[in-house]
Every structure is written in structure tokens, then in C-alpha cells.
Design an enzyme around this catalytic site. Structure first.
Site, short mmCIF file in Angstrom:
data_model
loop_
_atom_site.label_atom_id
_atom_site.label_comp_id
_atom_site.label_asym_id
_atom_site.label_seq_id
_atom_site.Cartn_x
_atom_site.Cartn_y
_atom_site.Cartn_z
N HIS A 211 -83.22 73.51 1.21
CA HIS A 211 -83.81 73.88 -0.09
C HIS A 211 -82.72 74.59 -0.89
O HIS A 211 -81.86 75.28 -0.33
CB HIS A 211 -85.05 74.75 0.11
CG HIS A 211 -86.23 73.95 0.57
ND1 HIS A 211 -87.26 73.61 -0.27
CD2 HIS A 211 -86.52 73.39 1.77
CE1 HIS A 211 -88.14 72.87 0.40
NE2 HIS A 211 -87.72 72.72 1.65
N CYS A 242 -92.59 75.15 0.57
CA CYS A 242 -93.73 75.38 1.46
C CYS A 242 -94.65 76.42 0.84
O CYS A 242 -94.22 77.54 0.58
CB CYS A 242 -93.23 75.85 2.83
SG CYS A 242 -94.58 76.29 3.94
N1 COA Z 1 -106.48 67.07 9.13
C1 COA Z 1 -107.62 67.28 8.46
N2 COA Z 1 -108.44 68.33 8.66
C2 COA Z 1 -108.06 69.20 9.61
C3 COA Z 1 -106.89 69.04 10.35
C4 COA Z 1 -106.07 67.92 10.09
N3 COA Z 1 -104.93 67.71 10.72
N4 COA Z 1 -106.80 70.06 11.22
C5 COA Z 1 -107.87 70.83 11.04
N5 COA Z 1 -108.65 70.32 10.06
C6 COA Z 1 -109.89 70.85 9.49
C7 COA Z 1 -110.92 71.15 10.55
O1 COA Z 1 -111.71 70.02 10.78
C8 COA Z 1 -111.70 72.26 9.89
O2 COA Z 1 -112.54 71.72 8.89
P1 COA Z 1 -113.97 72.40 8.54
O3 COA Z 1 -113.65 73.78 8.03
O4 COA Z 1 -114.51 71.51 7.48
O5 COA Z 1 -114.71 72.41 9.82
C9 COA Z 1 -110.62 73.05 9.15
O6 COA Z 1 -109.58 72.11 8.90
C10 COA Z 1 -110.09 74.22 9.95
O7 COA Z 1 -109.71 73.76 11.23
P2 COA Z 1 -108.89 74.64 12.28
O8 COA Z 1 -108.61 73.84 13.48
O9 COA Z 1 -109.60 75.97 12.44
O10 COA Z 1 -107.53 74.82 11.53
P3 COA Z 1 -106.90 76.10 10.87
O11 COA Z 1 -107.73 76.60 9.73
O12 COA Z 1 -106.54 77.06 11.96
O13 COA Z 1 -105.57 75.44 10.25
C11 COA Z 1 -103.89 73.71 10.36
C12 COA Z 1 -104.57 74.86 11.07
C13 COA Z 1 -102.64 73.39 11.14
C14 COA Z 1 -104.80 72.51 10.33
C15 COA Z 1 -103.57 74.13 8.91
O14 COA Z 1 -102.99 75.39 8.89
C16 COA Z 1 -102.64 73.14 8.24
O15 COA Z 1 -103.01 72.02 7.95
N6 COA Z 1 -101.41 73.56 7.95
C17 COA Z 1 -100.40 72.71 7.33
C18 COA Z 1 -99.45 73.54 6.57
C19 COA Z 1 -98.40 72.68 5.91
O16 COA Z 1 -98.44 71.48 5.83
N7 COA Z 1 -97.39 73.39 5.36
C20 COA Z 1 -96.33 72.79 4.64
C21 COA Z 1 -95.43 71.95 5.46
S1 COA Z 1 -94.28 72.87 6.41
ZN ZN Z 2 -88.94 71.73 3.10
#
Ligand code: COA
Ligand code: ZN
Length: 329
Positions: A211, A242
């Protein structure tokens, strides 16, 4: 001095994932697809199409399945997607991605902020994701965030980074992306990290991901390439960042990096004029000015007309010579 000597570099576009995830305006699904189809013809080795993350965490990419399902896949281009957990892996598999790009942070604080898990919990989840991919014969790359520093923890020790790479190598992944999530890397550090990683894990494909937050992205790219890294992530127009890393700003801009590498004699395989055209389309989509520079300035041999009164200036300069000669005779 041409240092590249035609060395082939593989260029990965991340604007449609790292870029779009950071945009406040939701980019309509049809526009995302049209943009990816346009990019597909420009020479990329890989395009990171989207992410299969939670729609609550990354609302900008909630249409991952539709985008992945409707793009026109060009043979030779790898269409990858970011996968944070098992649910994401199942969605990626259903969408027939060419590669899983699983994600985890080298920093405990950033991993908790971004993925809401400890690094140990991520590693355990990702072991299942990697097993799922391998069962389906889908290659796996690991994007390791905050390799060069964490905006919340500060320095991230190299030994720790190498330790995480080793754990993933043990699970049979194909490659590792060394991510500078918030532009904390500097060139001598990049040399040290890249040289150590390449020497210790010769069987892994390493990618560098910078970045430009502190204007060191281009020089870090040169440092990575000179250290032997042959795969580079970059983002058209320089968008990206991010949402869970404080102070994050855009990636190095594809048109700027490709322009520089081509000047240096590297073979990027990229169509630079096509990139500049695509950047103009992207600017219309995101509805704000892009940080990239080459799309504004043109390539280095872009020639501009001299000033409007140039003929008069030249005549006057010539007359001055004649005047001097008359004085001498
Ligand atoms: N795709 C779609 N939905 C998802 C999912 C996925 N991969 N993983 C979890 N979920 C949904 C669950 O079904 C749940 O839905 P609900 O509230 O309707 O029941 C909700 O998300 C929370 O699930 P949970 O397992 O408790 O996840 P979390 O809230 O602890 O979040 C991640 C964990 C990893 C899913 C989330 O933090 C995330 O997607 N992060 C990505 C961050 C990112 O991309 N950053 C930039 C790139 S570096
Ligand atoms: Zn990046």
C-alpha cells in the site's frame, strides 16, 4: 540503466477486492462484472475478483457469488477470491474460483480486529479451508496481513512471520502474499523479509502486496523484485485499503507500477494504454479522483506542445546570436 533485462513478472489486480471493499459507494454488480471483463484482456496473471466474507463485515462485496458467476473467464487468467473462514471456502468452491486466497494477519491485534478470531483460531479454521480446497484440487494462496508492521502493535517481528509461513507451508499451500496492509514497509526491510522468505521456502510462490500510504510503495516494489519476488499485487487507480486497519489507504497503483517496471526493462505482459483507459472507467465508477499518477501525466515520453509564443522566443534567441556576431565584426 535497464535492470529488468526482460525478466517476466506476474501482475495481479486487486482493485475489485482490496479496492471496492474500501469504497463508500456500493459499486453495482453489473459495473463490477463489466470492469473485471475489461481488465481480463489487459495481460494480468491473476485478478482478485471479490471476497467471500460476511456481508456485515464487508458489505461492498456482498454480491461475490453473482460477480464470480457472471464474469467472462479468459483462459490463462487466474480468477481468485479472498476467503476468511470455512463458510467463505464453501461459497468460493460453489462459485468455482480458480484459487482460494485465504487471509490471516501476522499481528494478533489486527487479526482480532479484522477477522474477530485469534491467530491460532484463524490457523485452525484455515486448516479446514485448505483441506477443503485441496480435496477439490483448487490451489491455495495465503495473504498474510501486517507482515511489515501493524498499525496497532507497531513492529511485527520477522521470526514470527516466518513461523506463520512455515505452518502454512506444512499444510501444503501453494503460495504466500507478504502484505504491507497500511504502508509501513520500507525498502531495506522489504529486502530483508523477501530474501529471508525466499531462501527459507524455495518451493512457495511469493507475492508482494504494498500500500502506498507513506509514498514508499513503488520503491518497496523495486526492493521486492530485486530480492527475487516475481509476483506483485496492485490496484488500478491506487484504490484500496482494509476497513479494519486504522489509517489504511490505497494499494500501489497498477498503471504507476507497470509504467515503472516497463521503463526498467521488466516484462510485465501488461497493456499500459489499456490500463489508463480502464482507470478512466474506474474513476467514473467510484466517483472520486484516483490517487494514481501515470493515468494523469501519461507515460514518461508523453510529449507536450511547446509554449504558444515558442516561435517568437526562438526567433529572438537567434537574433541575439546575430546581434553578437555583428558586434564582433
Ligand atoms: N460469508 C458469509 N457470511 C458469513 C461468513 C462468510 N464467509 N462467515 C460468517 N458469516 C455470517 C454468519 O452466518 C453470521 O450471520 P448471521 O449474523 O446472519 O447469523 C455472521 O456472519 C456472523 O458470523 P460469525 O461466524 O460469528 O462471524 P464473525 O462476526 O465472528 O466474523 C468473519 C468473522 C471472518 C466472517 C468476518 O470478520 C469477516 O468476514 N471478515 C472479513 C474482513 C475482511 O475481508 N477484511 C479485509 C480484507 S483483509
Ligand atoms: Zn491490501
Amino acid at each position: 540503466m535497464d535492470t529488468g533485462n526482460g525478466t517476466r513478472l506476474l501482475i495481479n489486480e486487486v482493485a475489485t477486492r482490496d479496492g471496492f471493499q474500501m469504497e463508500s459507494r456500493f459499486i453495482p454488480t453489473d459495473d463490477k462484472i463489466a470492469m473485471i471483463d475489461c481488465l481480463s484482456s489487459l495481460g494480468y496473471a491473476k485478478i482478485e475478483v471479490t471476497s467471500f466474507t460476511s456481508a456485515k463485515a464487508i458489505p461492498a462485496l456482498r454480491d461475490g457469488e453473482e460477480v464470480m458467476g457472471r464474469i467472462a473467464r479468459r483462459p490463462g487468467v487466474v480468477y481468485t477470491a479472498l476467503v476468511p473462514n470455512l463458510r467463505g471456502g464453501e461459497r468460493a468452491l460453489d462459485s468455482r474460483v480458480d484459487e482460494f486466497n485465504v487471509v490471516m494477519s501476522a499481528s494478533e491485534t489486527h487479526n482480532l480486529a479484522n477477522l474477530r478470531m485469534t491467530r491460532a483460531q484463524s490457523l485452525a479454521q484455515l486448516a479446514e479451508v485448505i483441506a477443503l480446497a485441496r480435496q477439490a484440487a483448487v490451489p491455495v494462496n495465503v495473504s498474510l496481513s501486517c507482515v511489515f508492521g501493524c498499525p496497532m502493535e507497531g513492529e511485527v517481528p520477522l521470526d514470527g512471520v516466518l513461523g506463520w509461513i512455515e505452518r502454512f507451508a506444512g499444510q501444503g499451500v501453494n503460495g504466500i502474499t507478504l502484505c504491507d496492509t497500511t504502508g509501513m514497509a520500507y525498502p531495506t526491510q522489504v529486502q530483508q523479509v523477501c530474501a529471508s522468505a525466499l531462501a527459507r521456502f524455495p518451493a512457495l510462490d511469493f507475492t508482494a502486496h504494498f500500500h502506498n500510504t507513506r509514498a514508499m510503495g513503488l520503491v518497496n516494489t523495486v526492493a521486492a523484485v530485486e530480492s527475487g519476488v516475481r509476483r506483485l499485487d496492485m490496484s488500478l487507480g491506487g484504490i484500496g485499503g482494509c476497513p479494519y486497519a486504522p489509517g489504511a489507504t490505497g494499494n500501489v497503483a497498477t498503471e504507476d507500477v507497470v509504467h515503472m517496471l516497463q521503463c526498467m526493462g521488466y516484462d510485465t505482459g501488461m497493456d499500459l494504454d489499456g490500463l489508463v483507459g480502464a482507470a478512466a472507467r474506474l474513476e467514473a465508477l467510484v466517483q472520486h479522483a484516483l490517487p494514481a499518477q501515470v493515468s494523469r501525466a501519461g507515460h514518461r515520453l508523453t510529449r507536450h506542445a511547446p509554449p504558444a509564443d515558442f516561435a517568437e522566443i526562438a526567433l529572438r534567441a537567434k537574433a541575439r546570436d546575430q546581434g553578437t556576431k555583428e558586434l564582433q565584426t
